[in-house]
Scaffold this active site. Sequence first.
Site, mmCIF file in Angstrom:
data_model
loop_
_atom_site.group_PDB
_atom_site.id
_atom_site.type_symbol
_atom_site.label_atom_id
_atom_site.label_comp_id
_atom_site.label_asym_id
_atom_site.label_seq_id
_atom_site.Cartn_x
_atom_site.Cartn_y
_atom_site.Cartn_z
ATOM 1 N N HIS A 142 -2.407 27.038 23.573
ATOM 2 C CA HIS A 142 -1.386 27.769 24.320
ATOM 3 C C HIS A 142 -0.636 28.735 23.405
ATOM 4 C CE1 HIS A 142 1.812 28.749 27.104
ATOM 5 N NE2 HIS A 142 2.714 28.312 26.237
ATOM 6 N N TYR A 253 14.350 36.820 26.157
ATOM 7 C CA TYR A 253 14.123 35.770 25.158
ATOM 8 C C TYR A 253 14.374 36.207 23.720
ATOM 9 C CZ TYR A 253 9.523 37.000 23.164
ATOM 10 O OH TYR A 253 8.499 37.583 22.476
#
Length: 424
Positions: A142, A253
């Site tokens: 991931h 973010y």
Amino acid sequence: MTNKTNDPALKSWIDVPPNCDFPIQNLPFGIYSTNSKDRRVGVAIGEKILDLYFLNKNGYLNDLPFTEKDFNCDFLNNMMLHGKQNVSNLRARVSTLLSNDNNEIKNNENQLNQLFDNQDKAQMHLPVKIGDYTDFYSSEQHAYNVGCMFRDPNNALLPNWKHIPVGYHGRSSSIIVSGEPVIRPKGQQKLDNQENPVFGPCKLLDFELEMGFITFEGKPLGETISTDEADDYIFGMCLFNDWSARDIQKWEYVPLGPFLAKNFASSMSPWIVTIDALEPFRIPGPNQEPAVLPYLEYNGDKHLDINLEVAIKAPNQKEKIVSNSNYKHMYWNMNQQLAHHSINGCDIHCGDLLASGTISGPNEGSYGSMLEISWKGTKPVDMPDGTQRRFINDGDTVTMRGYSEKNGVRIGFGEVKSEILPSK
Ligand code: CA
């Protein structure tokens, strides 16, 4: 360590259909209610739930230190406060009472209706009063996929990734139980071709296939939990969907990480499968190179072989399986995560939830988010009704399931399922 509760030969006098997630070797804990019963602690067996409040009230747990308030309550926390050994003894006692060669309950026909409820007539609730919630980022595939998409395929992993189980503090107030719908979040977004941000419903709503573990009461502030000690502080595991608003995430973010793109909802499965039940499924983890710092070294097999799948279902359509993954693809295991979390003296408490991070396997069919499955929207998924998905639509239901299987014993997690409702 495996013990007699894990014995594949063990059978229950309660009927357990083939491929059922809840044989006598599992015995997960949850909080349920029925039309006539308030919330209480239950144990899943076959298609039934054993009512631990009545079990205790009728004297079957007299040799254990539990009291009425441990079972007649809204969360598992009171029971968990008794710690690893007592909860293991409780599960072992339940195993004995439900096993074929035990008549203590079986012969008390007047109590059976009180002691057992049907799962399909019960309402499951959030099982744990979650204190603090931490989300890790511990699947290498991931992290690699995301690094390839947003940075550089040649340097996909950030320099710290193989040294630190990277994580962030999430928000526990918005963790919901399977079956509760999720309202599409609104927020700021800015696409690459836009000069200024806009505000509106998230357009890139995504799931993240994760598993979480729940802790027992840890040590006081300032003390640490080693990888060896970690086993004594981990109660059990659940399926976990860390809903993510990719467009909100992309804009917000930097530099401090996830915030409103994550904290609108995370869904968990209602049954907590104990580490005791999962012991037979321990496997070695990946070779960790470069070598980790000594406090992250561990002994024995601490990874787990748990099959995972994700399905998307549009209203009145068949579901489509979009991912088949496995928890064994984790780079960092739970013991390392817990040791790292507490290495600075951070205190862990009864009912904390530590989630794995998105679990992606090595090939395309095993990726754990639509971001990766559709590769940032460039490879849409064909649905049974002829439509396509790059991300999740309003009305879609996302379901995650998981189980371990060996020697004819299937230890299942049930499912975590949520429908997406339009923005308010
Ligand atoms: Ca996550």
